[in-house]
Design a protein around this motif. Structure first.
Motif, PDB file in Angstrom:
ATOM      1  N   GLN A 226       0.787  -1.239   0.000  1.00 34.28           N
ATOM      2  CA  GLN A 226       0.000   0.000   0.000  1.00 34.28           C
ATOM      3  C   GLN A 226       0.822   1.294   0.000  1.00 34.28           C
ATOM      4  O   GLN A 226       0.483   2.212  -0.728  1.00 34.28           O
ATOM      5  CB  GLN A 226      -1.002   0.045   1.162  1.00 34.28           C
ATOM      6  CG  GLN A 226      -2.173  -0.897   0.984  1.00 34.28           C
ATOM      7  CD  GLN A 226      -3.245  -0.704   2.048  1.00 34.28           C
ATOM      8  OE1 GLN A 226      -2.987  -0.148   3.108  1.00 34.28           O
ATOM      9  NE2 GLN A 226      -4.451  -1.158   1.758  1.00 34.28           N
ATOM     10  N   SER A 227       1.857   1.403   0.808  1.00 32.33           N
ATOM     11  CA  SER A 227       2.519   2.708   0.953  1.00 32.33           C
ATOM     12  C   SER A 227       3.224   3.173  -0.311  1.00 32.33           C
ATOM     13  O   SER A 227       3.360   4.376  -0.536  1.00 32.33           O
ATOM     14  CB  SER A 227       3.537   2.653   2.100  1.00 32.33           C
ATOM     15  OG  SER A 227       2.877   2.436   3.324  1.00 32.33           O
ATOM     16  N   LEU A 228       3.703   2.246  -1.120  1.00 35.14           N
ATOM     17  CA  LEU A 228       4.414   2.608  -2.341  1.00 35.14           C
ATOM     18  C   LEU A 228       3.665   2.056  -3.552  1.00 35.14           C
ATOM     19  O   LEU A 228       3.443   0.849  -3.656  1.00 35.14           O
ATOM     20  CB  LEU A 228       5.848   2.056  -2.325  1.00 35.14           C
ATOM     21  CG  LEU A 228       6.733   2.468  -1.145  1.00 35.14           C
ATOM     22  CD1 LEU A 228       8.141   1.923  -1.330  1.00 35.14           C
ATOM     23  CD2 LEU A 228       6.763   3.978  -0.971  1.00 35.14           C
ATOM     24  N   HIS A 229       3.295   2.950  -4.443  1.00 35.49           N
ATOM     25  CA  HIS A 229       2.625   2.560  -5.689  1.00 35.49           C
ATOM     26  C   HIS A 229       2.615   3.779  -6.597  1.00 35.49           C
ATOM     27  O   HIS A 229       1.870   4.733  -6.349  1.00 35.49           O
ATOM     28  CB  HIS A 229       1.199   2.073  -5.424  1.00 35.49           C
ATOM     29  CG  HIS A 229       0.451   1.709  -6.665  1.00 35.49           C
ATOM     30  ND1 HIS A 229       0.765   0.625  -7.449  1.00 35.49           N
ATOM     31  CD2 HIS A 229      -0.607   2.323  -7.262  1.00 35.49           C
ATOM     32  CE1 HIS A 229      -0.079   0.562  -8.471  1.00 35.49           C
ATOM     33  NE2 HIS A 229      -0.915   1.584  -8.386  1.00 35.49           N
ATOM     34  N   MET A 230       3.456   3.776  -7.618  1.00 39.26           N
ATOM     35  CA  MET A 230       3.565   4.931  -8.495  1.00 39.26           C
ATOM     36  C   MET A 230       3.854   4.466  -9.923  1.00 39.26           C
ATOM     37  O   MET A 230       4.997   4.432 -10.366  1.00 39.26           O
ATOM     38  CB  MET A 230       4.681   5.880  -8.017  1.00 39.26           C
ATOM     39  CG  MET A 230       4.703   7.216  -8.733  1.00 39.26           C
ATOM     40  SD  MET A 230       3.202   8.200  -8.494  1.00 39.26           S
ATOM     41  CE  MET A 230       3.295   8.544  -6.731  1.00 39.26           C
ATOM     42  N   PRO A 231       2.790   4.052 -10.627  1.00 41.20           N
ATOM     43  CA  PRO A 231       2.978   3.628 -12.013  1.00 41.20           C
ATOM     44  C   PRO A 231       3.571   4.765 -12.853  1.00 41.20           C
ATOM     45  O   PRO A 231       3.274   5.938 -12.610  1.00 41.20           O
ATOM     46  CB  PRO A 231       1.563   3.287 -12.471  1.00 41.20           C
ATOM     47  CG  PRO A 231       0.806   3.030 -11.202  1.00 41.20           C
ATOM     48  CD  PRO A 231       1.406   3.957 -10.194  1.00 41.20           C
ATOM     49  N   PRO A 232       4.419   4.451 -13.836  1.00 39.73           N
ATOM     50  CA  PRO A 232       4.806   3.103 -14.262  1.00 39.73           C
ATOM     51  C   PRO A 232       6.087   2.591 -13.616  1.00 39.73           C
ATOM     52  O   PRO A 232       6.518   1.489 -13.917  1.00 39.73           O
ATOM     53  CB  PRO A 232       5.015   3.290 -15.766  1.00 39.73           C
ATOM     54  CG  PRO A 232       5.587   4.676 -15.863  1.00 39.73           C
ATOM     55  CD  PRO A 232       4.880   5.478 -14.796  1.00 39.73           C
ATOM     56  N   ILE A 233       6.706   3.397 -12.698  1.00 34.44           N
ATOM     57  CA  ILE A 233       8.016   2.976 -12.187  1.00 34.44           C
ATOM     58  C   ILE A 233       7.905   1.958 -11.060  1.00 34.44           C
ATOM     59  O   ILE A 233       8.834   1.191 -10.820  1.00 34.44           O
ATOM     60  CB  ILE A 233       8.863   4.187 -11.731  1.00 34.44           C
ATOM     61  CG1 ILE A 233       8.145   4.979 -10.640  1.00 34.44           C
ATOM     62  CG2 ILE A 233       9.209   5.075 -12.905  1.00 34.44           C
ATOM     63  CD1 ILE A 233       8.992   6.113 -10.077  1.00 34.44           C
TER      64      ILE A 233
END
Length: 267
Positions: A226-233
């Protein structure tokens, strides 16, 4: 609190705190999330600061900035408390990208650090801690931790991939009362890791359930989601908690889903 009670809590992301006999041990505790801004999701806050100068020791599974924060550790530990960590990364500049921040921070604090390898045993206050093999998704040195206290046995898997050491860990240390296991299975595209991989860099919920089954864990506390999610990287696998519940239910293993900072007693 009862003298022999063992309590634990998730400290956001992959962090954990274990309490026994009036003392605490922290694992992968971070407070400074500024290096993670390019990857941060707004879905889950990181926890507040811990009581300063109280912890009996700190364990690090590896030296990525989302698992290692020497400044936070320095504030949390009592004077002279040990910090057990894996060996520094080696290689060309690109190979050092994910560990360089934490390594630089270690030089700023007077910490009683000890580099450990696999299958080592150490003490931190009332806690017996043992290191076990793990496999990092980016090639950096990583270990998993086994913590024993009050007749309980706890496993912490950092952000390992699924690997073939589970049986050996189970044979030496199992069964476990609880396993803290990563579940977010991200696909990652970093500029210094090219060409990119389309495979997950951390265990998926289904892989975590299989690992727990091999480890003979009674319960699983999911971490690293949950804490990290930054598409597309950095693209986290979808519906991680729902999938974990389903997979653990098939194996008759209990899921303990904890909000950051929430304590639970080991019974």
């Amino acid at each position: 609190m009862q003298k022999n009670m063992v309590r634990m809590r998730r400290l956001g992301w992959a962090g954990a705190e274990i309490e026994f006999d009036g003392q605490t041990l922290v694992i992968d505790y971070i407070k400074d999330t500024s290096p993670l801004v390019p990857l941060r999701s707004a879905d889950e806050p990181f926890p507040p600061s811990l009581q300063p100068g109280a912890a009996a020791g700190a364990l690090l599974t590896h030296l990525h900035a989302d698992h290692a924060d020497p400044g936070a550790i320095a504030q949390a530990l009592r004077p002279g408390a040990p910090v057990f960590r894996p060996a520094p990364a080696t290689g060309v500049e690109a190979d050092l990208q994910l560990t360089s921040h934490a390594e630089a921070q270690f030089g700023k604090y007077d910490l009683a650090t000890k580099v450990v390898g696999d299958w080592e045993e150490h003490r931190a206050g009332p806690f017996r801690v043992c290191s076990a093999p793990a496999v990092d998704g980016f090639g950096d040195r990583q270990i998993s931790w086994i913590v024993e206290c009050g007749g309980r046995r706890i496993f912490h898997g950092g952000d390992t991939l699924f690997h073939g050491y589970w049986w050996r860990i189970a044979n030496q240390f199992g069964p476990f009362d609880v396993a803290f296991l990563p579940i977010n299975g991200p696909v990652v595209t970093f500029p210094f890791l090219q060409p990119p991989s389309t495979l997950e860099a951390v265990m998926t919920p289904e892989e975590a359930a299989v690992a727990a089954h091999i480890l003979q864990a009674k319960s699983v506390v999911p971490i690293h989601y949950q804490s990290l999610h930054m598409p597309p990287i950095y693209v986290e696998t979808p519906n991680a908690i729902t999938r974990l519940y389903a997979s653990l239910n098939e194996l008759n293993i209990r899921a303990i889903v904890l909000d950051p900072g929430e304590w639970v007693k080991l019974d």
